[in-house]
Design a protein around this motif. Sequence first.
Motif, PDB file in Angstrom:
ATOM      1  N   ALA A  35      25.932 -17.581  26.941  1.00  0.00           N
ATOM      2  CA  ALA A  35      25.499 -18.191  27.936  1.00  0.00           C
ATOM      3  C   ALA A  35      23.796 -17.398  27.478  1.00  0.00           C
ATOM      4  O   ALA A  35      23.184 -18.531  28.035  1.00  0.00           O
ATOM      5  CB  ALA A  35      26.145 -17.534  29.177  1.00  0.00           C
ATOM      6  N   ARG A  36      23.587 -16.615  26.780  1.00  0.00           N
ATOM      7  CA  ARG A  36      22.179 -16.175  26.821  1.00  0.00           C
ATOM      8  C   ARG A  36      21.823 -16.191  25.087  1.00  0.00           C
ATOM      9  O   ARG A  36      20.731 -16.386  24.769  1.00  0.00           O
ATOM     10  CB  ARG A  36      22.726 -14.369  26.413  1.00  0.00           C
ATOM     11  CG  ARG A  36      22.978 -13.681  27.682  1.00  0.00           C
ATOM     12  CD  ARG A  36      22.625 -12.592  27.727  1.00  0.00           C
ATOM     13  NE  ARG A  36      23.040 -11.728  27.421  1.00  0.00           N
ATOM     14  CZ  ARG A  36      24.829 -11.036  27.890  1.00  0.00           C
ATOM     15  NH1 ARG A  36      24.348 -11.375  29.179  1.00  0.00           N
ATOM     16  NH2 ARG A  36      25.532 -10.555  27.585  1.00  0.00           N
ATOM     17  N   GLY A  37      22.608 -17.588  24.695  1.00  0.00           N
ATOM     18  CA  GLY A  37      21.573 -18.483  23.769  1.00  0.00           C
ATOM     19  C   GLY A  37      20.082 -18.691  23.612  1.00  0.00           C
ATOM     20  O   GLY A  37      19.143 -18.621  23.132  1.00  0.00           O
ATOM     21  N   ASP A  38      19.601 -18.471  25.080  1.00  0.00           N
ATOM     22  CA  ASP A  38      18.417 -19.269  24.910  1.00  0.00           C
ATOM     23  C   ASP A  38      17.644 -18.270  24.436  1.00  0.00           C
ATOM     24  O   ASP A  38      16.828 -18.397  23.766  1.00  0.00           O
ATOM     25  CB  ASP A  38      18.005 -19.838  26.403  1.00  0.00           C
ATOM     26  CG  ASP A  38      18.202 -20.568  26.797  1.00  0.00           C
ATOM     27  OD1 ASP A  38      18.936 -21.889  25.467  1.00  0.00           O
ATOM     28  OD2 ASP A  38      18.190 -21.349  27.858  1.00  0.00           O
ATOM     29  N   VAL A  54      26.801 -17.466   9.746  1.00  0.00           N
ATOM     30  CA  VAL A  54      25.532 -18.248   9.789  1.00  0.00           C
ATOM     31  C   VAL A  54      24.812 -18.150  10.496  1.00  0.00           C
ATOM     32  O   VAL A  54      25.610 -18.652  11.947  1.00  0.00           O
ATOM     33  CB  VAL A  54      26.108 -19.096   9.340  1.00  0.00           C
ATOM     34  CG1 VAL A  54      25.533 -20.823   9.325  1.00  0.00           C
ATOM     35  CG2 VAL A  54      27.104 -19.115   7.753  1.00  0.00           C
ATOM     36  N   PRO A  55      23.145 -18.319  11.095  1.00  0.00           N
ATOM     37  CA  PRO A  55      22.752 -18.604  12.021  1.00  0.00           C
ATOM     38  C   PRO A  55      23.021 -20.234  12.624  1.00  0.00           C
ATOM     39  O   PRO A  55      23.339 -21.768  12.241  1.00  0.00           O
ATOM     40  CB  PRO A  55      20.675 -18.332  11.624  1.00  0.00           C
ATOM     41  CG  PRO A  55      21.051 -18.071  10.705  1.00  0.00           C
ATOM     42  CD  PRO A  55      22.542 -18.575   9.915  1.00  0.00           C
ATOM     43  N   ALA A  56      23.107 -20.273  14.078  1.00  0.00           N
ATOM     44  CA  ALA A  56      23.633 -21.645  14.502  1.00  0.00           C
ATOM     45  C   ALA A  56      22.021 -21.558  15.975  1.00  0.00           C
ATOM     46  O   ALA A  56      21.969 -20.903  16.720  1.00  0.00           O
ATOM     47  CB  ALA A  56      24.911 -21.521  15.167  1.00  0.00           C
ATOM     48  N   ARG A  57      22.944 -22.716  17.031  1.00  0.00           N
ATOM     49  CA  ARG A  57      21.693 -22.965  17.726  1.00  0.00           C
ATOM     50  C   ARG A  57      22.985 -23.777  18.764  1.00  0.00           C
ATOM     51  O   ARG A  57      23.665 -24.628  18.238  1.00  0.00           O
ATOM     52  CB  ARG A  57      20.900 -23.658  17.768  1.00  0.00           C
ATOM     53  CG  ARG A  57      20.960 -24.628  17.185  1.00  0.00           C
ATOM     54  CD  ARG A  57      19.321 -25.445  16.918  1.00  0.00           C
ATOM     55  NE  ARG A  57      19.359 -26.659  15.792  1.00  0.00           N
ATOM     56  CZ  ARG A  57      18.984 -28.109  17.048  1.00  0.00           C
ATOM     57  NH1 ARG A  57      18.836 -27.987  18.470  1.00  0.00           N
ATOM     58  NH2 ARG A  57      18.939 -28.811  16.112  1.00  0.00           N
ATOM     59  N   VAL A  58      22.776 -24.155  19.285  1.00  0.00           N
ATOM     60  CA  VAL A  58      23.572 -24.653  21.166  1.00  0.00           C
ATOM     61  C   VAL A  58      22.677 -26.306  21.535  1.00  0.00           C
ATOM     62  O   VAL A  58      21.132 -26.274  20.930  1.00  0.00           O
ATOM     63  CB  VAL A  58      23.537 -24.289  22.270  1.00  0.00           C
ATOM     64  CG1 VAL A  58      24.531 -24.701  23.634  1.00  0.00           C
ATOM     65  CG2 VAL A  58      24.348 -22.648  22.355  1.00  0.00           C
ATOM     66  N   VAL A  59      23.901 -27.062  21.268  1.00  0.00           N
ATOM     67  CA  VAL A  59      22.772 -28.504  21.056  1.00  0.00           C
ATOM     68  C   VAL A  59      23.736 -29.483  21.723  1.00  0.00           C
ATOM     69  O   VAL A  59      23.007 -30.433  22.816  1.00  0.00           O
ATOM     70  CB  VAL A  59      23.007 -28.817  19.172  1.00  0.00           C
ATOM     71  CG1 VAL A  59      21.978 -28.539  18.198  1.00  0.00           C
ATOM     72  CG2 VAL A  59      24.460 -29.241  18.952  1.00  0.00           C
ATOM     73  N   ALA A  60      24.837 -28.984  22.674  1.00  0.00           N
ATOM     74  CA  ALA A  60      25.276 -29.803  23.145  1.00  0.00           C
ATOM     75  C   ALA A  60      26.271 -28.858  24.274  1.00  0.00           C
ATOM     76  O   ALA A  60      26.595 -27.426  23.481  1.00  0.00           O
ATOM     77  CB  ALA A  60      25.957 -30.907  22.855  1.00  0.00           C
ATOM     78  N   HIS A  61      26.107 -29.321  25.228  1.00  0.00           N
ATOM     79  CA  HIS A  61      27.201 -28.489  26.380  1.00  0.00           C
ATOM     80  C   HIS A  61      28.099 -28.286  27.170  1.00  0.00           C
ATOM     81  O   HIS A  61      27.084 -30.402  27.785  1.00  0.00           O
ATOM     82  CB  HIS A  61      26.634 -27.327  27.275  1.00  0.00           C
ATOM     83  CG  HIS A  61      26.132 -27.874  27.872  1.00  0.00           C
ATOM     84  ND1 HIS A  61      25.575 -27.097  29.759  1.00  0.00           N
ATOM     85  CD2 HIS A  61      24.606 -28.287  28.196  1.00  0.00           C
ATOM     86  CE1 HIS A  61      24.929 -27.348  30.188  1.00  0.00           C
ATOM     87  NE2 HIS A  61      23.897 -27.999  29.163  1.00  0.00           N
ATOM     88  N   GLY A  62      28.852 -28.413  28.271  1.00  0.00           N
ATOM     89  CA  GLY A  62      29.712 -29.486  29.532  1.00  0.00           C
ATOM     90  C   GLY A  62      28.985 -29.790  30.542  1.00  0.00           C
ATOM     91  O   GLY A  62      29.990 -29.802  31.761  1.00  0.00           O
ATOM     92  N   ALA A 225      25.135 -33.536  26.506  1.00  0.00           N
ATOM     93  CA  ALA A 225      23.539 -33.686  27.071  1.00  0.00           C
ATOM     94  C   ALA A 225      22.715 -31.803  25.949  1.00  0.00           C
ATOM     95  O   ALA A 225      23.646 -31.309  26.058  1.00  0.00           O
ATOM     96  CB  ALA A 225      22.620 -33.982  27.297  1.00  0.00           C
ATOM     97  N   PRO A 226      21.858 -31.716  25.538  1.00  0.00           N
ATOM     98  CA  PRO A 226      21.260 -30.506  25.160  1.00  0.00           C
ATOM     99  C   PRO A 226      20.966 -29.666  26.284  1.00  0.00           C
ATOM    100  O   PRO A 226      20.084 -30.033  27.788  1.00  0.00           O
ATOM    101  CB  PRO A 226      19.735 -31.118  24.408  1.00  0.00           C
ATOM    102  CG  PRO A 226      19.981 -31.745  23.881  1.00  0.00           C
ATOM    103  CD  PRO A 226      21.326 -32.926  24.966  1.00  0.00           C
ATOM    104  N   LEU A 227      21.024 -28.549  26.545  1.00  0.00           N
ATOM    105  CA  LEU A 227      20.904 -27.483  27.863  1.00  0.00           C
ATOM    106  C   LEU A 227      19.253 -27.901  28.227  1.00  0.00           C
ATOM    107  O   LEU A 227      18.571 -27.733  27.517  1.00  0.00           O
ATOM    108  CB  LEU A 227      21.012 -25.943  27.177  1.00  0.00           C
ATOM    109  CG  LEU A 227      21.989 -25.427  26.588  1.00  0.00           C
ATOM    110  CD1 LEU A 227      22.487 -24.494  25.972  1.00  0.00           C
ATOM    111  CD2 LEU A 227      23.213 -25.121  28.432  1.00  0.00           C
ATOM    112  N   GLY A 228      19.177 -27.998  29.029  1.00  0.00           N
ATOM    113  CA  GLY A 228      18.526 -28.511  29.958  1.00  0.00           C
ATOM    114  C   GLY A 228      18.140 -29.760  30.081  1.00  0.00           C
ATOM    115  O   GLY A 228      17.029 -29.658  31.113  1.00  0.00           O
ATOM    116  N   ALA A 229      18.629 -30.233  29.203  1.00  0.00           N
ATOM    117  CA  ALA A 229      18.762 -31.860  29.915  1.00  0.00           C
ATOM    118  C   ALA A 229      19.430 -32.900  30.407  1.00  0.00           C
ATOM    119  O   ALA A 229      19.586 -33.614  31.227  1.00  0.00           O
ATOM    120  CB  ALA A 229      18.468 -32.677  28.260  1.00  0.00           C
TER     121      ALA A 229
END
Length: 608
Positions: A35-38, A54-62, A225-229
């Motif tokens: 949830a605090r991935g931003d 391994v570094p990662a980023r959130v690319v999509a969510h429900g 869709a990506p977070l925020g989109a």
Amino acid sequence: MTSASWHARISCGRDTGAGFLVTEQHVLTCAHVVARGDSEAVTVSFAHGGYEEVPARVVAHGGWDGRETDPGDLAVLELDRPVPMKPAEFATPGDAYGDPPRRLLAYGFPKRYDEGTLAEYRATAEQLIAGEWVQLEAWAAHGQPLVPGFSGAAVTLADTGQVVGMVSAAARSPEIRNGRMLPARVMARYWPRLADLIPTPTHTQQQKEHLRHLLQQLDPAPPGAPLGARGTARATPTDRQSDTIRNHPTASEYSPERLYSDAVGPLGPPLPHGFTSLWDAAWYLLSEVPDPEATARFTTRLADFVEDGPTRSALRAWPEAHRTHRSSPPPPPRRPSHSWSPILVEIAQSGSGDKDFLVEVSAYNNGHRRVVGSRRLPVDRVRPYALERIDEAYHELEPGARELLAFVLPRRWLNADVAHWKRSADDDSPLGSFAPLVVMDLERRRSGGLQHKLRQKWRYLDEQPAPRLHRIDCWSVGQDHVKLTIGLRRGADMVGFGTPPRADSVRRLFRASLNAAVPVMLWPRNGCRGEHRCGESEDCRGAAFLDRLAEHLAGLPVRELPYHVHELRESAYASDAPEPHWAYDLALLWEDPECLPDPVGYLHSPVG
């Protein structure tokens, strides 16, 4: 469990959870874990990968909104680089349930278990809670409970290691040993790419991937869709959708719920929940509805509302790939009783008045009907829509098929100039010169009694050397229409009118011929209006028309009449004579129920 290499430990700041590798570079977990991935770094390490982060980023969510009861608690992580290990494999929807219950395992990372630990559970029932979760209960009264650190853990079948879902919540009280699982089939609602990896009995991975790409062109904010989109991607039209889907007063007809209902029919499974997107509805059909043809009906119906030509054609073509890969063989084709492959155009009044009409275009192959398009339209849109769908219907015909354009019209439209319609926007030639064209009466096509009489008449005609033409000259328009109906039932195979059905007296005789189940009727669309003394004139146009008609029809087989009239129209349209050709306005009503089965009219009403 056969392997645990793809089980992952997720760190987001001070929060820890679980996840699992689904492609060489994508990991699934719960949205609340990251949830605090931003603002916090997200890292992933694997149980059998040396614990290297391994570094990662959130690319999509429900679309999870932050509360425990909010749906869509799914996040897709993209790793900084691919990892050299085999991703998880998924079980088919429904494999997690049974009697006796299937033993399920979850691999989590609670406190003091950096290497991970197992918890044994089972599904209470297949029924979804709030259309989203499956309840889990402990396999035994002892053992590892679901605690913090299990969120996002894959739930697997103990005997195969295949994934059936993901742990999303646990009971607040340690005395209550249950929790919740987000089933894999629900997860695929939110990340459509996951559906490619979940086995479905009647559709291949390639078919699902193709359909997913098509629907993502239409959804305003596709799942995952990506977070925020992504907002609330409900099924109401948006500006983005209107570029691809028709902006029409009935645009709400393409809502996922409506399309689902059309696909399963009135006796199919009821709506399970409110669909959030076109993909949500399509995936439910793919994974939950046992009828293998339901998804095909969904794409065909959706195509009717798509403005973009290539996308519309691709949606219509998708079911053919579905049928090609179907595990069970298709039913044998119905034995054809004729050589025609009709393209049927049905036009019916919608509601009161003449404002709106229902238009449905279908193609027939070997007696099997395929609906190409069905819309409720204002009267000024009927012609362009019908012509556009007729052109598309040709894609449904076999290469060697003999096409027949058949217009089923309201009785008062039977004299319409459909044969003179310009074939397309860039082709001004008459539609009647492009292919054999006939009209039929909508009321008669929907009458079971008259359809039965027509079948009897055609059986009789097949045994006769030559059909009988009954003439109705201009001077005979005053005869009793009831007696005419009875007489035509007994002694007429074809009826020729010397005058168009415009005057009331002529329309009554026209109706009498229709009620007599005469399979063939011919008349001039223009000319004499029908007067008692008209036939006494030597230059009566109606009598001359009938004379030429009788001469031309002599010896022609009735089943081939559309072809011969087509040739006649071609000659008439191409004539350079100073006077119009006698057959320039020739109208042909020709109806064979065996050639055009399903006389019940519209398969479904888009406004009903």
